[in-house]
Motif scaffolding. Structure first.
Motif, PDB file in Angstrom:
ATOM      1  N   PRO A 185       0.807  -1.336  -0.089  1.00 48.55           N
ATOM      2  CA  PRO A 185       0.016   0.134   0.079  1.00 48.55           C
ATOM      3  C   PRO A 185       1.062   1.265   0.072  1.00 48.55           C
ATOM      4  O   PRO A 185       0.378   2.247  -0.776  1.00 48.55           O
ATOM      5  CB  PRO A 185      -0.698  -0.149   1.218  1.00 48.55           C
ATOM      6  N   SER A 186       1.903   1.115   0.702  1.00 44.95           N
ATOM      7  CA  SER A 186       2.744   2.575   0.774  1.00 44.95           C
ATOM      8  C   SER A 186       3.046   2.938  -0.495  1.00 44.95           C
ATOM      9  O   SER A 186       3.332   3.912  -1.037  1.00 44.95           O
ATOM     10  CB  SER A 186       3.775   2.369   1.772  1.00 44.95           C
ATOM     11  N   GLU A 187       3.809   1.926  -1.225  1.00 48.16           N
ATOM     12  CA  GLU A 187       4.185   1.987  -2.747  1.00 48.16           C
ATOM     13  C   GLU A 187       3.330   2.452  -3.500  1.00 48.16           C
ATOM     14  O   GLU A 187       3.459   3.476  -4.436  1.00 48.16           O
ATOM     15  CB  GLU A 187       5.050   0.830  -3.201  1.00 48.16           C
ATOM     16  N   ALA A 188       2.108   1.664  -3.503  1.00 44.42           N
ATOM     17  CA  ALA A 188       0.955   2.056  -4.241  1.00 44.42           C
ATOM     18  C   ALA A 188       0.426   3.455  -4.253  1.00 44.42           C
ATOM     19  O   ALA A 188       0.176   4.148  -5.281  1.00 44.42           O
ATOM     20  CB  ALA A 188      -0.237   0.999  -3.821  1.00 44.42           C
ATOM     21  N   ARG A 189       0.378   4.176  -2.922  1.00 46.94           N
ATOM     22  CA  ARG A 189       0.201   5.401  -2.604  1.00 46.94           C
ATOM     23  C   ARG A 189       1.128   6.541  -3.559  1.00 46.94           C
ATOM     24  O   ARG A 189       0.595   7.662  -3.960  1.00 46.94           O
ATOM     25  CB  ARG A 189      -0.033   5.662  -1.046  1.00 46.94           C
ATOM     26  N   GLU A 190       2.259   6.015  -3.828  1.00 46.07           N
ATOM     27  CA  GLU A 190       3.131   6.911  -4.548  1.00 46.07           C
ATOM     28  C   GLU A 190       2.957   7.272  -5.895  1.00 46.07           C
ATOM     29  O   GLU A 190       3.089   7.968  -6.397  1.00 46.07           O
ATOM     30  CB  GLU A 190       4.560   6.283  -4.400  1.00 46.07           C
ATOM     31  N   LEU A 191       2.171   6.076  -6.346  1.00 51.23           N
ATOM     32  CA  LEU A 191       1.597   6.406  -7.785  1.00 51.23           C
ATOM     33  C   LEU A 191       0.453   7.174  -8.049  1.00 51.23           C
ATOM     34  O   LEU A 191       0.093   7.526  -9.155  1.00 51.23           O
ATOM     35  CB  LEU A 191       1.493   4.783  -8.231  1.00 51.23           C
ATOM     36  N   SER A 192      -0.074   7.706  -6.871  1.00 53.62           N
ATOM     37  CA  SER A 192      -1.039   8.524  -7.004  1.00 53.62           C
ATOM     38  C   SER A 192      -0.721  10.078  -7.609  1.00 53.62           C
ATOM     39  O   SER A 192      -1.760  10.554  -8.176  1.00 53.62           O
ATOM     40  CB  SER A 192      -1.806   8.810  -5.781  1.00 53.62           C
ATOM     41  N   LYS A 193       0.444  10.125  -8.012  1.00 52.64           N
ATOM     42  CA  LYS A 193       1.094  11.540  -8.487  1.00 52.64           C
ATOM     43  C   LYS A 193       0.951  11.147  -9.938  1.00 52.64           C
ATOM     44  O   LYS A 193       0.996  12.308 -10.562  1.00 52.64           O
ATOM     45  CB  LYS A 193       2.310  11.605  -7.764  1.00 52.64           C
ATOM     46  N   ALA A 194       0.882   9.960 -10.512  1.00 55.34           N
ATOM     47  CA  ALA A 194       0.736   9.924 -12.000  1.00 55.34           C
ATOM     48  C   ALA A 194      -0.395  10.096 -12.467  1.00 55.34           C
ATOM     49  O   ALA A 194      -1.375  10.157 -11.794  1.00 55.34           O
ATOM     50  CB  ALA A 194       0.955   8.269 -12.279  1.00 55.34           C
ATOM     51  N   ARG A 195      -0.738  10.107 -13.749  1.00 55.95           N
ATOM     52  CA  ARG A 195      -1.977  10.579 -14.211  1.00 55.95           C
ATOM     53  C   ARG A 195      -2.479   9.408 -15.071  1.00 55.95           C
ATOM     54  O   ARG A 195      -3.745   9.471 -15.289  1.00 55.95           O
ATOM     55  CB  ARG A 195      -1.614  11.809 -15.451  1.00 55.95           C
ATOM     56  N   LEU A 196      -1.693   8.184 -15.280  1.00 55.28           N
ATOM     57  CA  LEU A 196      -2.201   7.138 -16.146  1.00 55.28           C
ATOM     58  C   LEU A 196      -1.465   5.954 -15.411  1.00 55.28           C
ATOM     59  O   LEU A 196      -0.342   5.877 -15.772  1.00 55.28           O
ATOM     60  CB  LEU A 196      -2.004   7.440 -17.649  1.00 55.28           C
ATOM     61  N   LEU A 197      -2.407   4.964 -15.203  1.00 55.00           N
ATOM     62  CA  LEU A 197      -1.923   3.851 -14.632  1.00 55.00           C
ATOM     63  C   LEU A 197      -2.559   2.630 -15.935  1.00 55.00           C
ATOM     64  O   LEU A 197      -3.708   2.557 -15.830  1.00 55.00           O
ATOM     65  CB  LEU A 197      -2.268   3.059 -13.449  1.00 55.00           C
ATOM     66  N   VAL A 198      -1.578   2.104 -16.858  1.00 50.20           N
ATOM     67  CA  VAL A 198      -2.034   1.240 -17.771  1.00 50.20           C
ATOM     68  C   VAL A 198      -1.803  -0.239 -17.525  1.00 50.20           C
ATOM     69  O   VAL A 198      -1.005  -0.651 -17.189  1.00 50.20           O
ATOM     70  CB  VAL A 198      -1.604   1.697 -19.155  1.00 50.20           C
ATOM     71  N   SER A 199      -3.005  -1.004 -17.706  1.00 53.62           N
ATOM     72  CA  SER A 199      -2.765  -2.549 -17.384  1.00 53.62           C
ATOM     73  C   SER A 199      -3.159  -3.103 -18.947  1.00 53.62           C
ATOM     74  O   SER A 199      -4.055  -2.695 -19.532  1.00 53.62           O
ATOM     75  CB  SER A 199      -3.949  -2.805 -16.581  1.00 53.62           C
ATOM     76  N   GLY A 200      -2.342  -4.411 -19.116  1.00 53.93           N
ATOM     77  CA  GLY A 200      -2.670  -5.034 -20.353  1.00 53.93           C
ATOM     78  C   GLY A 200      -1.992  -6.360 -20.390  1.00 53.93           C
ATOM     79  O   GLY A 200      -1.302  -6.742 -19.260  1.00 53.93           O
ATOM     80  N   SER A 201      -2.164  -7.001 -21.386  1.00 54.51           N
ATOM     81  CA  SER A 201      -1.422  -8.326 -21.676  1.00 54.51           C
ATOM     82  C   SER A 201      -2.236  -9.400 -21.225  1.00 54.51           C
ATOM     83  O   SER A 201      -1.898 -10.688 -21.610  1.00 54.51           O
ATOM     84  CB  SER A 201      -0.149  -8.718 -21.145  1.00 54.51           C
ATOM     85  N   ALA A 202      -3.151  -9.375 -20.206  1.00 56.36           N
ATOM     86  CA  ALA A 202      -4.070 -10.234 -19.731  1.00 56.36           C
ATOM     87  C   ALA A 202      -5.047  -9.643 -18.782  1.00 56.36           C
ATOM     88  O   ALA A 202      -4.835  -8.571 -18.462  1.00 56.36           O
ATOM     89  CB  ALA A 202      -3.252 -11.295 -18.512  1.00 56.36           C
ATOM     90  N   PRO A 203      -6.496 -10.117 -18.434  1.00 56.91           N
ATOM     91  CA  PRO A 203      -7.362  -9.706 -17.965  1.00 56.91           C
ATOM     92  C   PRO A 203      -6.876  -9.103 -16.474  1.00 56.91           C
ATOM     93  O   PRO A 203      -6.237 -10.053 -15.794  1.00 56.91           O
ATOM     94  CB  PRO A 203      -8.479 -10.690 -17.901  1.00 56.91           C
ATOM     95  N   LEU A 204      -7.371  -7.897 -16.065  1.00 59.21           N
ATOM     96  CA  LEU A 204      -7.106  -7.479 -14.898  1.00 59.21           C
ATOM     97  C   LEU A 204      -8.091  -7.756 -13.926  1.00 59.21           C
ATOM     98  O   LEU A 204      -9.473  -7.467 -14.064  1.00 59.21           O
ATOM     99  CB  LEU A 204      -7.088  -5.895 -14.723  1.00 59.21           C
ATOM    100  N   PRO A 205      -8.122  -8.740 -12.872  1.00 61.03           N
ATOM    101  CA  PRO A 205      -9.130  -8.983 -11.982  1.00 61.03           C
ATOM    102  C   PRO A 205      -9.860  -7.642 -11.100  1.00 61.03           C
ATOM    103  O   PRO A 205      -9.215  -6.968 -10.951  1.00 61.03           O
ATOM    104  CB  PRO A 205      -8.469  -9.858 -10.970  1.00 61.03           C
ATOM    105  N   GLY A 243       2.414 -12.741 -17.193  1.00 58.65           N
ATOM    106  CA  GLY A 243       1.415 -12.926 -16.369  1.00 58.65           C
ATOM    107  C   GLY A 243       0.077 -13.635 -16.521  1.00 58.65           C
ATOM    108  O   GLY A 243      -0.737 -13.610 -15.969  1.00 58.65           O
ATOM    109  N   LYS A 244       0.121 -14.005 -17.802  1.00 55.51           N
ATOM    110  CA  LYS A 244      -1.062 -14.856 -18.322  1.00 55.51           C
ATOM    111  C   LYS A 244      -1.140 -16.420 -17.873  1.00 55.51           C
ATOM    112  O   LYS A 244       0.016 -17.127 -17.619  1.00 55.51           O
ATOM    113  CB  LYS A 244      -1.079 -14.919 -19.928  1.00 55.51           C
ATOM    114  N   VAL A 245      -2.216 -16.783 -17.142  1.00 58.92           N
ATOM    115  CA  VAL A 245      -2.366 -17.989 -16.785  1.00 58.92           C
ATOM    116  C   VAL A 245      -2.187 -19.097 -17.913  1.00 58.92           C
ATOM    117  O   VAL A 245      -2.845 -19.115 -18.982  1.00 58.92           O
ATOM    118  CB  VAL A 245      -3.582 -18.003 -16.016  1.00 58.92           C
ATOM    119  N   GLN A 246      -1.435 -20.033 -17.681  1.00 53.22           N
ATOM    120  CA  GLN A 246      -1.281 -21.378 -18.488  1.00 53.22           C
ATOM    121  C   GLN A 246      -2.356 -22.378 -18.543  1.00 53.22           C
ATOM    122  O   GLN A 246      -1.776 -23.339 -17.771  1.00 53.22           O
ATOM    123  CB  GLN A 246       0.095 -21.668 -18.783  1.00 53.22           C
ATOM    124  N   LYS A 247      -3.522 -22.281 -19.063  1.00 57.34           N
ATOM    125  CA  LYS A 247      -4.361 -23.198 -18.732  1.00 57.34           C
ATOM    126  C   LYS A 247      -4.166 -24.431 -19.357  1.00 57.34           C
ATOM    127  O   LYS A 247      -4.616 -25.457 -18.767  1.00 57.34           O
ATOM    128  CB  LYS A 247      -5.698 -22.447 -19.286  1.00 57.34           C
TER     129      LYS A 247
END
Length: 444
Positions: free
Chosen positions: A217-237, A436-440
């Protein structure tokens, strides 16, 4: 945008800290000089390969090959002997050293946009890895589209620690800044601590990265200063989506693409963001969903097979053409497109579309339902053979303090009863690849 693929490198104004990796900075002009030296060394070669370590050397070699108009094949640094031999043998590329080389002031003219730029090898989940040939024009079209939808400008600083042999880390994460002109900080590894220590306006990550960020959590809160967090390559839960929103004050931007199409669908920087959805087609791209007979499914209807066409598509597999019908490329993914155009990716048709008792069930919907249970940390759902149903819904779940019966009933209460898992396997972890993709297939 500029007609030069790496347009920002050619700007007369230098940028003292254009690229940083392993604590070392290269200015825009230093990077161009080193890349031009590589271009002079490899000029005239048919194709080159580079061991794509997460270093400045890899970035220089790739940039140099693109300047020279020589297609480049990035090889995963952790590739086994058989995989490496297959990639080099199939492509015929000459492996070159990514160490420091000569610097040159002689920058060659860039070739025509139709010329091939990259040959990226697929993960080989359906056979031996195939070389995906991507043109310079496709790269430029995709990066320009993303610059528009993400409002990505030279004023940005992009931070990520992703591998440099995939679309996410290499095309978006390196060529994007070199075309658009933003700064790039590569953290070596995508750890929460490394991200928090690198001030930026944009951060790229795969779901595993964002899950680990939320667990710090403490590291995550540091990213609040960014304007964009982008997720990809696999579905984000969905739980990770909501945790990121709570910890950083903003929901992540999800996007969808594949090696053969680059990034084709995304949420917008200035628009809505929905958990479990990847947004709208980017400029220059069309999408549609078709049924098993190949007929278009109306928006808002049931799930179907996702097809894509547009300027970002690959040229074809190395030595083969591009499989398509009337310009439409079959992605192999199943999806829904809502009446408002928003896309939800269900998963791969081969593993994530489960036909059970006459129903068509998307594995992703069941996985999302399982992840809503407070004890569940990870979930993967597949169809397994069943003598009566054809396929039964089978779940592999990482959970603490929950029983198989409890999880089955939990899903049945939240979804239609026919979508409940018939079997739940409680496991210690799920097999995943580097992105990070699950290998089904390994689960089966």
């Amino acid at each position: 945008m500029t007609t030069r693929l790496l347009g920002a490198l050619h700007q007369t104004e230098d940028l003292p800290h254009a690229v940083r990796a392993q604590g070392v900075d290269l200015s825009r002009h230093e990077l161009l000089g080193r890349a031009a030296g590589v271009a002079r060394e490899i000029a005239g070669r048919r194709m080159v390969a580079v061991e794509a370590t997460p270093t400045l050397d890899t970035m220089v070699v790739v940039a140099g090959a693109l300047l020279a108009g020589v297609p480049v094949v990035p090889i995963p640094p952790d590739a086994g002997e058989l995989e490496r031999a297959h990639i080099l043998g199939d492509s015929g590329a000459e492996l070159i050293d990514a160490g420091p080389g000569a610097v040159s002031n002689d920058v060659p003219d860039e070739p025509d946009g139709a010329a091939p730029a990259l040959v990226l090898y697929t993960s080989g989940t359906t056979g031996a890895p195939k070389g995906v040939v991507i043109s310079r024009a496709a790269l430029a079209a995709d990066l320009d589209a993303l610059a528009e939808v993400w409002q990505w400008t030279p004023e940005d600083t992009l931070v990520h620690g992703l591998p440099l042999f995939h679309v996410h880390g290499l095309v978006l994460g390196v060529l994007g800044p070199l075309r658009i002109g933003s700064r790039l900080v590569h953290t070596g590894r995508p750890t929460p601590q490394a991200y928090a220590a690198a001030p930026g306006t944009m951060y790229f990550g795969v779901p595993t990265v964002w899950s680990r960020v939320c667990a710090a959590p403490s590291e995550a809160r540091e990213l609040s200063k960014a304007r964009l967090l982008v997720s990809g390559s696999a579905p984000l839960p969905a739980p990770v989506f909501e945790d990121l929103r709570a910890l950083t004050g903003q929901a992540p931007v999800e996007r969808y693409g594949m090696t053969e199409t680059l990034i084709t669908v995304s949420a917008r920087a200035d628009g809505e963001r929905r958990a479990g959805h990847v947004g709208l087609p980017v400029p220059g791209v069309e999408t549609r969903v078709v049924d098993d007979a190949g007929q278009a499914v109306p928006p808002g209807a049931e799930i179907g097979h996702l097809q894509v066409r547009g300027a970002t598509l690959f040229d074809g597999y190395l030595g083969h053409g591009r499989p398509e019908r009337d310009g439409w490329f079959e992605t192999g993914d199943v999806a829904t497109i809502g009446a408002d155009g928003w896309h939800r990716i269900v998963g791969r048709a081969s593993t994530d579309l489960i036909k059970t008792g006459g129903y068509r069930v998307g594995a992703g919907e069941v996985e999302d339902a399982l992840l809503l249970h407070p004890a569940v940390r990870e979930a993967a759902v597949v169809g397994t053979p069943h003598p009566d149903l054809g396929e039964q819904i089978t779940a592999y779940v990482v959970a603490e303090g929950a029983t198989e019966r409890e999880l089955i009933d939990f899903v049945a209460a939240g979804l239609s009863v026919h979508k409940r898992p018939r079997v739940v396997h409680l496991v210690d972890g799920l097999p995943r690849n580097a992105m990070g993709k699950v290998q089904k297939a390994a689960l089966r």
